[in-house]
Design an enzyme around this catalytic site. Structure first.
Site, mmCIF file in Angstrom:
data_model
loop_
_atom_site.group_PDB
_atom_site.id
_atom_site.type_symbol
_atom_site.label_atom_id
_atom_site.label_comp_id
_atom_site.label_asym_id
_atom_site.label_seq_id
_atom_site.Cartn_x
_atom_site.Cartn_y
_atom_site.Cartn_z
ATOM 1 N N TYR A 192 13.144 -4.697 17.265
ATOM 2 C CA TYR A 192 13.100 -4.557 15.804
ATOM 3 C C TYR A 192 14.326 -5.201 15.168
ATOM 4 O O TYR A 192 14.209 -5.969 14.201
ATOM 5 C CB TYR A 192 13.009 -3.081 15.406
ATOM 6 C CG TYR A 192 13.091 -2.888 13.900
ATOM 7 C CD1 TYR A 192 12.074 -3.344 13.068
ATOM 8 C CD2 TYR A 192 14.195 -2.262 13.320
ATOM 9 C CE1 TYR A 192 12.151 -3.184 11.692
ATOM 10 C CE2 TYR A 192 14.273 -2.096 11.945
ATOM 11 C CZ TYR A 192 13.255 -2.561 11.139
ATOM 12 O OH TYR A 192 13.338 -2.413 9.774
ATOM 13 N N LYS A 211 14.595 -8.444 12.471
ATOM 14 C CA LYS A 211 15.255 -8.403 11.165
ATOM 15 C C LYS A 211 16.464 -9.354 11.115
ATOM 16 O O LYS A 211 16.792 -9.887 10.052
ATOM 17 C CB LYS A 211 15.657 -6.970 10.817
ATOM 18 C CG LYS A 211 14.465 -6.087 10.460
ATOM 19 C CD LYS A 211 13.680 -6.658 9.270
ATOM 20 C CE LYS A 211 12.582 -5.736 8.790
ATOM 21 N NZ LYS A 211 11.868 -6.265 7.598
ATOM 22 N N THR A 246 0.800 -1.229 0.000
ATOM 23 C CA THR A 246 0.000 0.000 0.000
ATOM 24 C C THR A 246 0.828 1.272 0.000
ATOM 25 O O THR A 246 0.314 2.351 -0.305
ATOM 26 C CB THR A 246 -0.950 0.039 1.214
ATOM 27 O OG1 THR A 246 -0.183 -0.121 2.419
ATOM 28 C CG2 THR A 246 -1.990 -1.062 1.121
ATOM 29 N N ALA A 247 2.106 1.193 0.369
ATOM 30 C CA ALA A 247 2.920 2.409 0.452
ATOM 31 C C ALA A 247 4.392 2.038 0.433
ATOM 32 O O ALA A 247 4.758 0.859 0.467
ATOM 33 C CB ALA A 247 2.594 3.185 1.733
#
Length: 252
Positions: A153, A157, A11-12
């Site tokens: 985070y 990753k 979407t972005a």
């Protein structure tokens, strides 16, 4: 025969840029994301500008039952997926571990790790059946290094980086390529999400230097996806010229 790419988080940002780049390259695209209005706008843009077929799916990769149901219900003409781009991901908050917000942790783990696993588990058997396919995972410099405020985070990753290597081994006998792209600082909605809608804080992240843009990563996706059958790009780390490491940025 036209190839088909399935893109999560379309979407972005990076996902949207990759969808446009792949459509321009000649792929029909399956767009998945949570914001139906944005999916519809992107679908219209791709169809009108590049005349490729588009299937849009309102989908939250964190919901395993919805992922499985959606993939199982794909129209037969959309099941010959050549490229899976696992792009959906986010960072939320910058708290130290001892002050961490559990809900932030859950969102990152559920999206960045479990969501990627759910989608890959649902789609990879289709590739295995055909002995053909390519999976590209969007990781991060945070999957190579850890920095202050990045704890969970960075862990997610790092997990994606490890999963990519594991996938590559598991898919080897099935003739399926597995690649990863690790971007440094890219100016997208990423920091707005991280700072929970505080645009002023988000804008400060990219002040004083030229960051990467979503289109830079889309160029890399196109390059990796268009290599000859005997060539696989295992891993690509892309940084702005002004960034030397996760922490070192030359801001003027």
């Amino acid at each position: 025969m036209t190839k088909i790419a399935f893109i999560t988080g379309a979407t972005a940002g990076i996902g949207k840029a990759c969808a446009i780049k792949l459509a321009k390259t000649g792929y029909d695209v399956i767009l998945s994301g949570r914001r139906e209005d944005q999916l519809n706008l992107l679908k219209t843009e791709i169809q009108s500008k590049y005349h490729q077929k588009v299937l849009s799916l309102v989908l939250d990769v964190r919901n395993q039952s919805d992922v499985n149901e959606t993939i199982n219900k794909l129209p037969i003409e959309w099941k010959q997926i050549d490229l899976l781009l696992n792009n959906a991901g986010l960072a939320v908050g910058v708290s130290s571990l001892q002050d961490g917000v559990i809900d932030d942790w859950e969102r990152m783990i559920d999206t960045n790790i479990k969501g990627l696993l759910y989608i890959t588990r649902a789609l990879s058997p289709m590739m295995i059946k055909r002995k053909h396919g390519h999976i590209i995972n969007i990781t991060s410099i945070a999957g190579k290094e850890v920095y202050p405020g990045g704890n969970v985070y960075c862990a997610t990753k790092h997990a994606v980086d490890a999963l990519t290597k594991g996938m590559r081994i598991d898919m080897l006998e099935h003739n399926i390529k597995v690649s990863s792209i690790a971007p440094g600082m890219v100016e997208t909605e990423f920091s707005i999400v991280r700072f929970k809608g505080d645009k002023e804080k988000a804008d400060q992240v990219y002040k004083g230097f030229t960051p990467l843009y979503a289109e830079d990563i889309a160029d890399a996706v196109e390059f990796i996806a268009t290599r000859p059958d005997h060539v696989n790009i295992n891993d690509m780390l892309i940084m702005p010229t002004a960034q030397a490491s996760a922490r070192d940025v030359n801001k003027k």
